[in-house]
Every structure is written in C-alpha cells, then in structure tokens.
Design a protein around this motif. Structure first.
Motif, short mmCIF file in Angstrom:
data_model
loop_
_atom_site.label_atom_id
_atom_site.label_comp_id
_atom_site.label_asym_id
_atom_site.label_seq_id
_atom_site.Cartn_x
_atom_site.Cartn_y
_atom_site.Cartn_z
N LEU A 186 0.84 -1.20 0.00
CA LEU A 186 0.00 0.00 0.00
C LEU A 186 0.88 1.25 0.00
N THR A 187 1.92 1.22 0.81
CA THR A 187 2.81 2.38 0.92
C THR A 187 3.53 2.64 -0.39
N PRO A 194 8.00 2.99 -6.18
CA PRO A 194 9.46 3.12 -6.36
C PRO A 194 10.13 1.77 -6.15
N LYS A 195 11.16 1.51 -6.94
CA LYS A 195 11.84 0.21 -6.87
C LYS A 195 12.60 0.07 -5.56
N PRO A 196 12.59 -1.13 -4.98
CA PRO A 196 13.38 -1.37 -3.76
C PRO A 196 14.86 -1.47 -4.10
N MET A 222 10.42 -6.39 11.50
CA MET A 222 10.55 -4.96 11.18
C MET A 222 11.71 -4.79 10.22
N ALA A 223 11.67 -3.71 9.46
CA ALA A 223 12.71 -3.51 8.45
C ALA A 223 12.84 -2.06 8.05
N PHE A 224 14.04 -1.72 7.63
CA PHE A 224 14.36 -0.44 7.00
C PHE A 224 14.54 -0.77 5.53
N ILE A 225 13.61 -0.29 4.71
CA ILE A 225 13.62 -0.57 3.28
C ILE A 225 14.03 0.70 2.55
N LYS A 226 15.11 0.63 1.78
CA LYS A 226 15.51 1.79 0.98
C LYS A 226 14.91 1.65 -0.41
N LEU A 227 14.22 2.69 -0.84
CA LEU A 227 13.58 2.69 -2.15
C LEU A 227 14.32 3.66 -3.06
N GLU A 228 14.15 3.49 -4.35
CA GLU A 228 14.86 4.38 -5.28
C GLU A 228 14.45 5.83 -5.02
#
Lengths: 339, 339
Positions: A186-187, A194-196, A222-228
């Motif tokens: 959803l986010t 945006p691509k992970p 839990m996670a820290f996901i960096k997106l483009e």
C-alpha cells in the motif's frame, strides 16, 4: 449483449469473499468453485447458486473458465497460478503472490508466455482512504515523498496455530508475509511503486510457546527498506506483541505535505497560505468486502477492455523480493541488496 | 557542617537553567558564571546573586571551583571540558557530549587522567515518567526488551537559523545531535544501556531554503540501530517536517509487556491473570526545570559521596559513536559497525 466472463474460485477460505464479489458483479458468471473441503464446497455452492463444484482445482481448470481467483494456502499460489495460466485462464491470485521471488518470477513468465492477465489481490489499495490519498498524491499535494512508515501490529492474533499459516514450509513466513505485504504494498503504491534498493530487517519469535500446534515463523518483523530516489521506508508487523490494540497505518512525509492513514482515517499535514493546517478529507470508508468487490470489478473491466490491472504480477514480484530480502537480512544480520 | 561545593556555570544560554538548579541546591555555592555576552552575564549575576562574572571561561577555571556546568555551543564542549578537568574541576557537560566520538574519547581520558567526575547532562532521564518506567523495567515488568522505537519530531522548529545550531562546523549536526541524542539515550538507558552494534541511517535537508541564514545540517534523520542482545531500535527526529504537532516518544516491546512514553504520559501494555491490560501509572510529571535541578542534585550527591553518576562520560561516548555512525551511514549509504 456482451458475453459474460466465466469465472471460477479456487480455495474457499478467503475465496468465499471473492465468490461473493463475483456473484455481485453483473459482468461475470460463476461457473465453478473448488476446495478440498467437501462440506464447505456444498455450503458455498448452495448459498451462491454455483452450478459446478470440484475437490481438485485442475478439474475446475478443465472446464475452461475465463478467469479464476486463487485463494489457496501460500505454498499453492505458484503451482495453481501457473497451471491456470497455462490452461489459458486469467488469474486473480491472493497475496502474498508466492513463497519467494523465484516462484513469483515463474508466475510472471507464465502470464507473459500464455498472454493471460495475472493480477495480485491487494485489497487495501481499494480502500476509500487509500484511493483518496492516492489521488491527492498524484495532484502533488505532498510534493516529493522522502520518508515513510507503515505497520500492522496485532497485540494478539496468531492465525490458528497448527494450520498452514504458522508453518514456514506452507506459508513462507509469519506476519511479514501475511500482514506486512499489505502495508508495504500500500505504501509503495501510494508513493508510485518506487523500486526497492536494499533492506535491513529483523524478525522475532517470542510467543511460539504460548500457542498450540506448530509455529515455526516469526511473530514480529521490522525492516528499514531503501527505495529508489533516496526514500526511506520503515515497516513493522506483528501477530503478537505487547502493544496497544491492533492497528494498521501508513505515514508519509513529503516536501509539501505529510499524510497519515490510521485505521480508516486519513489526515493531511501541510501549509495553506503560510499557515500549518491539518486537513481531514471527507469520505465514507469502504467495508472490507466492498474493497474485494471493487478489486474484482476493476479486474473484470481490465480483462474486458484489454487493459493492464493496477496490481500487476511484476509489482507482486518486487514485493516478494522485498519480503524475501527481509527474511534473508534477519537471518544473516546484514543489509540485502535488491534488484 | 559539611563544606559546600563551589560551582561555576560556563555558557548562560541553556546554562541559566543549570544556574537556577545550583542556586536552589543547599549543598553548593555558585562562585562564578562565564559567558561571552556581557549583558546576559550581568543580568544573570544580578538575578541569582553570583559574586563573580567572567567573559572567558579559563578565568573562571582559575578561580578553582569544585564543579562547573558546561553549556556552550557543541563545538566548545570538548575543549572546555578538557580544560576544566585538567584544572582539577568536576564537569557536568551538556548534551551532545561532543562533536564526535574522538572528542568524547579525549574527554573521558581527561576525566580518568585527572581523577575528576565527568557527567553528561541528559535531563530526560530525570523525567518522572522515565524514572517510573525505569523502576518497572528493573522489576522485570517488560521481560526481555527486543524492539524499541523512539523519536522527537518537530513540525517546524529549526533553532534560530544562522546561529551555531544550524552550522555543522559548530553544532556537529542538526536534529539528530540536538534532539535525537536525548531520545536515543533515554531509550538505551531504560533498556539498561545495551552496547550499540551497528547503525543504518538516512538524513534529509528539505527546509533549508525556507529559513534565513546558514543551514548546512539535516532537518530530518532516521536510523535502524542494532543493539547487543539482538535488540532493534528505530529512531527518528526532525526540526521541520510535515507531521502532526511536535511529539517525543519512546516505545518498548518486551516478552512480558510493552511500554510507551508519549509526551509525559506513560502506559504499560501487558497481561494480568491472562487478561490483556493497559496500565497507567499515577504520578505527577516533573517540570523541565525540575528535571535539571534533579540532575544537578544527583551529581552533587555523587561528588559528595564519591559515587559514579548515572550518566557517565563512557555512556556519552557510546552515544557519540551512534550519532557519528548514523551521519556516516547516511553519507555512505551503508551500514556502519560500531565498537
């Protein structure tokens, strides 16, 4: 008069809600349903006046429907979807798309190879508050979104212990793959998919002893996901943890405004003529079943008009890369690059 | 009658609140204050009946006080603290302890070498709700804490642009080193100061153009901090971002219970005889100035009784490693190992 789509539903646990959605849709005829549970099959056939029932989904596929919903346990998503696509049937597959990214890739390949539509059921995108926010984001109300947080934290809600849900070999994981998939999707969808780029995650299993049956999946992740584009996304999810009552949320921060969806409430934080303002859009939240009906209506329209549905197999595959990456990161204790 | 401690205050911006704390303490005599601002110096001397004023802190140190508070801009914390310790004076140094971990190390060395007490002023530890929660955690009400979140998010509150606060060379950073230091410290202290293992962080500067003067620090920072024992800590902080009104919080999740401090409200989430319960401890929150007075009273007692204060230079140095690691991680886009 346009010919109606002939549809089937495979798996009647969650699938019964797909069934209700199809039955309420004027453009389709439900021609068959499949489930290993004969009693459930009879009850549903009676309730929704379905002409044919099958205890094997392959038999349903032989009846050559145009479209099937697949709502089986997670480990069967890939084989059933690929079987259906190979049989020339469009597929609406429940989330999570698959057990891992490799399975997801094969599903996408099967859709392309057989020129059939593969849509992943992510009903949260069809919530009114999500669609209102999506529209406002497309109108640039938030500007450039650079920081996002999302979560679905249950205080106590491990799905029936001993069922496929809590067995890694059949579910692929715990709350991350069950609930997290909804909120992370959803986010990303709200931001524009945006691509992970990378993930750093952690998982915990602290409540396994207190439940009956086999539980070999996490109960909190839990996670820290960096997106483009340098976007940071923090995601958290639990089936059981000592937190306030169950809550799901998305919080976005952009250069022009911020937004929070908490439950079905949407609030925008921005400025108006130099004045900081909190804006509460007015809308009637869609009930859960209506989100599924809207999702089904969207897919039926896309198939009719030969358009790509808004939730594609490719997006689902990216999501599987994220989920798989988080589990891998939690196991190895390090950042996992994606894509 | 026991001889009173002779104390001085260096830097009267935030230091004026230290001054008030000392003046209200029966066990000390304020013998001098120092500031480059002559007018502020005179006003404060008059208001608090301080006998000696200095425009140079080295002159204050020559008067041989027993203890000084150092509340100068961040870039002066290390040199002033080391000068004081070398002069045989105990030090209460404001947060952040220093500009970086190397400076912090030299400060700790100076304290050891000169056998003087070095305490870092982290007044949030003296908030009533924090002390109530600390006690409950020590009584094992939360069990093993494995996941924590903390933050201090300002909607709009960049400290006077063009002052030392917004200049990296004099402040060391933006909200992370200014506000984040408080909340990350408070969280670690509550859990029992677990050692940091690694950090993955991101910083953003989106509001620099909208303010006057030099701003070369971040306005938002966030990080995933891994602590020993497999504890995950998510921290976020901003001086300006499109979020609801300013709020600071700590949220802890343990095997027996969870806890949230939001503003000055503490809530415990746990079970009682199998029933999920939310517990609201009853207490009167301490005003901000009273936290500083309590902090000062604690240090004065420690010096008198030759005990180690609860906020040590070593802890401050670990905090500087975390903050420095987050900035480094944000710059390099990768996880930074600590310790």
């Amino acid at each position: 008069m346009k010919k109606k789509l002939r549809v089937g539903v495979i798996g009647l646990g969650l699938g019964r809600h797909h069934l209700a959605g199809y039955v309420g849709n004027d453009e389709v005829d439900v021609v068959g349903i499949a489930d290993v549970n004969g009693e459930l099959l009879r009850t549903m056939a009676q309730e929704y006046h379905v002409p044919n029932t099958y205890t094997s989904y392959t038999d349903l596929l032989k009846s050559q429907p145009d479209l099937v919903s697949i709502a089986l346990p997670n480990y069967l998503h890939a084989p059933a979807t690929i079987d259906a696509l190979k049989a020339g049937v469009h597929v609406l597959c429940e989330k999570p798309m698959a057990m891992n990214a490799a399975e997801a890739q094969r599903m996408v390949n099967a859709a392309h190879g057989n020129k059939r539509v593969l849509m992943i059921a992510l009903n949260n995108r069809f919530r009114t508050e999500a669609q209102v926010l999506k529209k406002l984001i497309e109108e640039d109300v938030l500007g450039e979104i650079y920081y996002a947080k999302t979560g679905w934290m249950r205080r106590r809600g491990i799905p029936g212990a001993g069922t496929w849900f809590t067995q890694k070999a059949r579910s692929g994981g715990g709350p991350l793959i069950d609930l997290g998939v909804h909120m992370i999707d959803l986010t990303r969808w709200l931001i524009g998919n945006p691509k992970p780029k990378s993930v750093l995650g952690a998982t915990y299993a602290k409540f396994s002893d207190t439940e009956q049956g086999v539980i070999d999946v996490e109960d909190l992740a839990m996670a820290f996901i960096k997106l483009e584009g340098g976007i940071s996304l923090i995601a958290e999810t639990s089936w059981a943890s000592h937190v306030p009552s169950e809550g799901a949320y998305v919080k976005l921060i952009g250069t022009k405004g911020g937004a929070e969806i908490i439950g079905d409430k949407l609030t925008i934080y921005t400025e108006m003529h130099g004045q900081q303002v909190d804006i509460t859009p007015a809308y009637t939240p869609r009930a859960w079943a209506d989100c599924i009906a809207a999702e089904i209506a969207h897919l039926v329209t896309c198939i009719r008009d030969k358009k790509t549905p808004m939730s594609t197999g490719e997006q689902g595959m990216e999501m599987m890369k994220i989920l798989e990456g988080i589990y891998k990161s939690a196991d190895q204790g390090k950042t996992i690059k994606i894509g």
